[in-house]
Design a protein around this motif. Structure first.
Motif, PDB file in Angstrom:
ATOM      1  N   SER A   1       4.866  16.423  -4.755  1.00  0.00           N
ATOM      2  CA  SER A   1       6.228  16.711  -4.223  1.00  0.00           C
ATOM      3  C   SER A   1       6.636  15.216  -3.777  1.00  0.00           C
ATOM      4  CB  SER A   1       5.946  17.585  -3.046  1.00  0.00           C
ATOM      5  OG  SER A   1       5.354  17.175  -2.045  1.00  0.00           O
ATOM      6  N   TYR A   2       5.764  14.383  -3.492  1.00  0.00           N
ATOM      7  CA  TYR A   2       6.425  13.218  -2.889  1.00  0.00           C
ATOM      8  C   TYR A   2       6.681  12.185  -4.021  1.00  0.00           C
ATOM      9  CZ  TYR A   2       5.230  14.064   1.950  1.00  0.00           C
ATOM     10  OH  TYR A   2       5.036  14.600   3.201  1.00  0.00           O
ATOM     11  N   TYR A   3       5.790  12.527  -5.113  1.00  0.00           N
ATOM     12  CA  TYR A   3       6.418  11.491  -6.354  1.00  0.00           C
ATOM     13  C   TYR A   3       7.389  11.937  -6.873  1.00  0.00           C
ATOM     14  CZ  TYR A   3       1.186   9.885  -6.269  1.00  0.00           C
ATOM     15  OH  TYR A   3       0.076   9.348  -5.828  1.00  0.00           O
ATOM     16  N   SER A   4       7.611  13.273  -6.870  1.00  0.00           N
ATOM     17  CA  SER A   4       9.085  13.716  -7.493  1.00  0.00           C
ATOM     18  C   SER A   4      10.275  13.123  -6.621  1.00  0.00           C
ATOM     19  CB  SER A   4       9.087  15.233  -7.634  1.00  0.00           C
ATOM     20  OG  SER A   4       8.966  15.655  -6.428  1.00  0.00           O
ATOM     21  N   ARG A   5      10.022  13.118  -5.170  1.00  0.00           N
ATOM     22  CA  ARG A   5      11.083  12.534  -4.410  1.00  0.00           C
ATOM     23  C   ARG A   5      11.396  10.871  -4.794  1.00  0.00           C
ATOM     24  NH1 ARG A   5       9.268  14.715   1.636  1.00  0.00           N
ATOM     25  NH2 ARG A   5       8.696  16.658   0.953  1.00  0.00           N
ATOM     26  N   ALA A   6      10.250  10.157  -5.036  1.00  0.00           N
ATOM     27  CA  ALA A   6      10.286   8.888  -5.249  1.00  0.00           C
ATOM     28  C   ALA A   6      11.008   8.503  -6.600  1.00  0.00           C
ATOM     29  CB  ALA A   6       8.788   8.482  -5.182  1.00  0.00           C
TER      30      ALA A   6
END
Length: 383
Positions: free
Chosen positions: A133-138
């Motif tokens: 979820s954090y990598y997709s935001r990045a």
């Protein structure tokens, strides 16, 4: 003369606040401050959120809750965070000064770097779904090799092998000479079941004797149920690199062809100083499958001595005791697992089996009903 610092809340509190990211529970404002000081990267999403402020209200700290609502109007998140930590004179000033320096450096970083840092935290903790979820935001702010690769790793942890393959492919397209990216892609392709593509990738690699490539050749054979061919590949990998994973796989092959003694004998190749929790779990599973439940129980008892807080270990131990007709010890072991993971379907199913073996039919039916209810609830969440 020493100063006496009173707690912000003078009454005992039984209501905990659980931080969303770390999962740590705190019972007082002072505990919350300590948590936020030492886990500031993971607490940024909590400290001004409505649930946290409502918890403060439940402690009777209305005056602090009012100040926190005022802090939410501040544009600079770092300054708001430092102001929050300074609402009461509890944390050492030198710690706050040190944190201010860290926050200043953190503020200068790119948004994608901050999201990646959070993703890396959860990837190392084994929570691939949350890491992704954090990598997709990045990736909405920046596309680069580390983000594509780590997103793929997170998806592998979460079990989404097809999407992981896409991310590794994107990473390799940006850095086609990277051997590690190619190995990551091959692993994802094998796990997704595309063995033809995996073989093509292996054949296009210059160092065909790389131990990981030999291991992957074994994996393809293993998934195609050619266990003797898989063993040859794993053995070849083992001649180039001593790795317990290769030994485990050779033993898995022996187990599949029901050569139990060879499976266990091969497992003993692992030196005693490397016989960790994974080794004990593997050995116990092999011993149980070969019908030697007493030895499987001994192996798992050693495992729970190493790690007492894993419900899956206690569940397996309960299962072996039940199969060995020792229902008293089975009941004791599954009680430990239920206390740790009361909603786990696997734990509850073993508890139900033990209740049935004990002749406690009503409890057996009640547990099955609970499992079904939980399954329906989880299914609705997924839709």
């Amino acid at each position: 003369m020493s100063n006496l610092y009173l707690c912000a809340s003078q009454e005992e509190n039984r209501i905990a606040y659980e931080f969303n990211t770390t999962g740590i529970k705190v019972y007082s404002f002072e505990e919350a401050l300590y948590h936020c000081l030492h886990h500031w990267r993971q607490s940024m999403e909590d400290f001004l959120a409505t649930p946290f402020i409502q918890w403060m209200e439940s402690l009777g700290l209305h005056h602090i809750a009012v100040k926190m609502r005022d802090l939410s109007a501040m544009e600079n998140t770092s300054m708001a965070y430092l102001s929050f930590l300074s609402l009461v004179d509890y944390l050492p000033k030198e710690s706050l000064v040190g944190l201010q320096k860290e926050l200043t450096a953190w503020e200068k970083r790119h948004i994608w770097e901050k999201h990646k840092e959070q993703g890396d935290y959860w990837l190392s903790a084994g929570d691939g779904e949350r890491a992704y979820s954090y990598y997709s935001r990045a990736l909405k702010h920046q596309e680069n090799v580390p983000l594509f690769n780590n997103a793929g790793m997170a998806l592998l942890q979460a079990g989404d092998t097809h999407t992981a393959t896409n991310y590794f492919t994107k990473a390799l397209n940006l850095e086609p000479t990277s051997q590690q990216l190619r190995l990551n892609l091959i692993e994802a392709v094998i796990l997704s079941g595309d063995f033809d593509r995996a073989n093509e990738l292996i054949l296009s690699t210059s160092d065909r004797n790389h131990p990981e490539l030999l291991y992957f050749q074994g994996e393809i054979q293993f998934h195609q149920r050619n266990f003797f061919g898989a063993m040859k590949a794993y053995q070849a990998a083992l001649t180039h690199k001593s790795d317990p994973a290769y030994i485990y796989r050779i033993s898995d092959c022996y187990m599949r062809v029901r050569q139990f003694e060879k499976a266990l004998g091969n497992l003993e190749q692992i030196p005693e100083n490397q016989q960790d929790l994974e080794f004990l779990k593997k050995r116990a599973a092999y011993q149980a499958q070969s019908g030697d439940l007493p030895q499987a129980i001994k192996s798992l008892e050693r495992a729970v001595l190493k790690e007492k807080n894993q419900p899956d270990l206690w569940t397996a131990l309960a299962s072996y005791h039940r199969q060995d007709y020792d229902l008293t010890k089975a009941h004791w072991a599954i009680s430990r697992a239920v206390a740790m993971s009361p909603e786990s379907g696997a734990v509850l199913l073993e508890q139900a089996r033990i209740r049935k073996a004990q002749g406690r039919t009503k409890e057996y039916q009640d547990i099955l009903h609970k499992i079904l209810t939980q399954f329906k609830k989880d299914y609705r969440k997924m839709r």
